[in-house]
Design a protein around this motif. Structure first.
Motif, PDB file in Angstrom:
ATOM      1  N   SER A  76      18.184  60.252   9.681  1.00 16.84           N
ATOM      2  CA  SER A  76      17.397  60.365  10.913  1.00 16.84           C
ATOM      3  C   SER A  76      16.507  61.597  10.793  1.00 16.84           C
ATOM      4  O   SER A  76      16.812  62.538  10.051  1.00 16.84           O
ATOM      5  CB  SER A  76      18.303  60.476  12.133  1.00 16.84           C
ATOM      6  N   ASP A 126      13.525  64.062  13.280  1.00 16.87           N
ATOM      7  CA  ASP A 126      12.942  64.325  14.598  1.00 16.87           C
ATOM      8  C   ASP A 126      11.450  64.618  14.533  1.00 16.87           C
ATOM      9  O   ASP A 126      10.724  64.402  15.502  1.00 16.87           O
ATOM     10  CB  ASP A 126      13.645  65.511  15.269  1.00 16.87           C
ATOM     11  N   ALA A 148      10.304  60.685  15.661  1.00 18.88           N
ATOM     12  CA  ALA A 148      11.734  60.403  15.814  1.00 18.88           C
ATOM     13  C   ALA A 148      12.031  59.108  15.058  1.00 18.88           C
ATOM     14  O   ALA A 148      11.523  58.045  15.409  1.00 18.88           O
ATOM     15  CB  ALA A 148      12.084  60.260  17.287  1.00 18.88           C
TER      16      ALA A 148
END
Length: 612
Positions: free
Chosen positions: A256, A258, A262
């Motif tokens: 993941s 940001d 995102a």
């Protein structure tokens, strides 16, 4: 209820072929039809969810987005119903009767090229619906499009070559597939049997699946979970479902980010490169989601073309939910996604190469050709990609490879270039004359065996400030070696090279003594900067009738017995010497892979043999 007469149609020829294969020989495990039909139902629901965002009026809009499976062991039927987009009459004909969208032609072609080994890839060609006929006496599809003004219809067929369509009143939105099972497939009407199949194959469908009114799956967007909480088996099952695969993935990357966007991504590298197996060119298979809503199952822009082998999911909260699946108008967002994901995957490969070298070597054997494609064409990621390339070399054992960085670390202080040779295999390169001078000077040479390698080297051009240079090019300059005893005198060499140039005429651009030969009498070097021998062979293969001009320099080895004997013969027996000179040139051209027609050479050899 029906208020129209059924209309009969014939399946298109390719569909008939496909049905014959599916019904009679494709699968040993017929249960796969459940997975395929549930997967299609899930796709229809995803399309409906997107349609609801873009259309003001949707038929039967209060329906729950779910998949209902019903079994009836007395009637020997199984029914799979979704409340998705449904189909109009035209779409029934187009999707179920012709090859317009089914992909059956590509599937049949791939199956013909590769045989049954990979026949389990039916889902990848979008022809999963027809798997129902493995188990069916008859198949009926009751459907109503999401469009309010379209009537409901029933499509039916026994798979023997024709199908019927008639209007059907009272249909809910979506599609309901009713399968009347063959007698030997009646166990698929058992509740427990279908429950087991759904739990195995359909655990990750993003919509509720109900079997006889009881919820089977729990909605799990695996890519949104913490990777420390996901088991290996869960990853594998997700990969199998998402990629329509039976094998386990070779590599996986779950991450993941940001910034600058995102992103939650779950990417898989399959076990095998199906392009290498003879299948058609891979299509993009990393699905694009926004907050678990499918934007596009096969987007072309979120990854560069050379990463088309990847499977998986990318989910970005920053994408607008109403982004058009067809046009993908927000190009700047997609470009950012592309860069972030690509750089992260390349970093992952760097870590694999460093920490799990054997695993990376196995990956590279299957998928290295894609990295080469990227290195040659993708300027943005070129530097990262070039570091990941691997080649055998004159200093590695057979089967072992080296990186360009490791090659540079072994270079001497005076060496300014990275040398490579293109050839069909190691034995061919090592037995040819081009390596001799480099070995004598302890200069490492990379071995390139794939057709694409020369194109890659010409496009990459340099690494770490060192130019990539073909070792068989005439411009290569090698340091002087101590001259061994027994060579022709310099004036004799000058005489012989002039005689050879006059004798061979336009067949050679130049003849001179060689600084690179050790054991061979002559060598033919490419004199054309824009057309290497290897590239010329490719061009010749593409257009057999084209005249591809050949420009070579011939270099001779003044220490070799054949050359010394030729010097003696060229005045004493000029006719015989001419035959020998022409034969030496042809021998050199054979070593370079540049002799197009051996007819004249065979006749000349026979003449030479007469004089023995």
């Amino acid at each position: 209820m029906s208020n129209s007469t059924p209309q009969k149609f014939e399946f298109q020829t390719e569909i008939k072929q496909l049905l014959d294969i599916v019904i009679h020989s494709l699968y040993t495990e017929k249960e796969i039809f459940v997975r395929e039909l549930v997967s299609n139902a899930s796709d229809a629901l995803e399309k409906l969810r997107h349609t609801q965002l873009t259309e003001k009026e949707v038929f039967d809009d209060n329906l729950t987005l779910e998949i209902n499976v019903t079994t009836d062991d007395k009637a020997k039927t199984i029914t799979i119903q979704d409340f998705g987009v449904g189909m109009t009459r035209e779409e029934l004909v187009e999707n179920l009767g012709t090859i317009a969208h089914s992909g059956s032609k590509a599937f049949l072609q791939a199956l013909g090229e590769s045989g049954a080994k990979n026949s389990n890839l039916i889902g990848q060609f979008g022809v999963g619906f027809y798997s129902a006929f493995m188990v069916a006496k008859s198949v009926k599809v009751y459907t109503h499009s999401w469009r309010k003004d379209a009537p409901g219809h029933m499509w039916s067929s026994d798979g023997s070559g024709t199908y019927e369509i008639e209007e059907a009143e009272g249909q809910r939105r979506g599609a309901k597939i009713v399968i009347e099972l063959k007698d030997d497939c009646a166990d698929f009407a058992q509740d427990w049997k279908i429950k087991e199949i759904l739990e195995r194959y359909s655990a990750f469908v993003s919509f509720p699946i109900n079997l006889n009114g009881k919820r089977i799956n729990t909605v799990q967007a695996l890519w949104l979970r913490n990777k420390n909480e996901v088991k290996d088996e869960e990853y594998t099952e997700f990969y199998k479902f998402q990629a329509h695969a039976f094998d386990e993935p070779r590599l996986r990357l779950h991450f993941s980010a940001d910034a600058p966007l995102a992103i939650n991504a779950l990417l898989f590298v399959p076990k095998e490169n199906t392009e290498k197996l003879g299948f058609s060119r891979l299509e993009p298979s990393v699905s694009l989601y926004c907050r678990k809503v499918l934007i596009d199952a096969k987007p072309k822009d979120i990854l560069p073309e050379w990463l088309r082998f990847l499977k998986g999911v990318v989910d970005s909260e920053d994408l607008p939910l109403n982004i058009s699946r067809e046009t993908m108008q927000d190009k700047s967002l997609l470009e950012k996604l592309n860069k972030v994901i690509t750089k992260r995957f390349l970093k992952f490969l760097e870590e694999e190469a460093k920490n799990r070298a054997e695993g990376y070597t196995e990956f590279y054997k299957e998928f290295g050709v894609f990295l080469k494609e990227g290195a040659a064409l993708d300027f943005t990621h070129k530097d990262q990609l070039v570091k990941l390339l691997r080649f055998e070399s004159s200093l590695t054992e057979k089967g072992k490879t080296t990186s360009l960085a490791d090659y540079v670390s072994r270079m001497g202080a005076d060496q300014k270039e990275i040398f490579y040779l293109v050839g069909p295999n190691r034995a061919s390169i090592e037995s040819g004359p081009y390596l001799e001078g480099f070995k004598a000077r302890n200069l490492e040479v990379l071995f390139c065996y794939e057709t694409v390698d020369e194109y890659v080297m010409n496009n990459v051009r340099e690494f770490d400030g060192k130019k990539l240079t073909a070792a068989d090019h005439a411009d290569v300059k090698l340091a002087d070696l101590p001259k061994p005893e027994g060579a022709l005198k310099d004036e004799d060499v000058t005489t012989l090279t002039k005689w050879l140039k006059d004798t061979l005429g336009e067949r050679v651009s130049e003849v001179k003594p060689s600084d690179r030969l050790v054991d061979s009498p002559v060598i033919a070097l490419n004199a054309d900067k824009f057309m290497s021998p290897h590239m010329r062979r490719i061009m010749k293969a593409m257009n057999k009738d084209a005249e591809t001009p050949l420009r070579v320099n011939l270099e001779i080895n003044p220490r070799h017995a054949v050359i010394k004997r030729l010097f003696e013969t060229h005045t004493a027996q000029p006719e015989k010497a001419k035959l020998v000179a022409e034969q030496l040139l042809d021998n050199a051209l054979i070593s370079a892979g540049l002799l197009d027609d051996a007819t004249a050479m065979v006749a000349r050899l026979n003449k030479l043999l007469e004089s023995v």
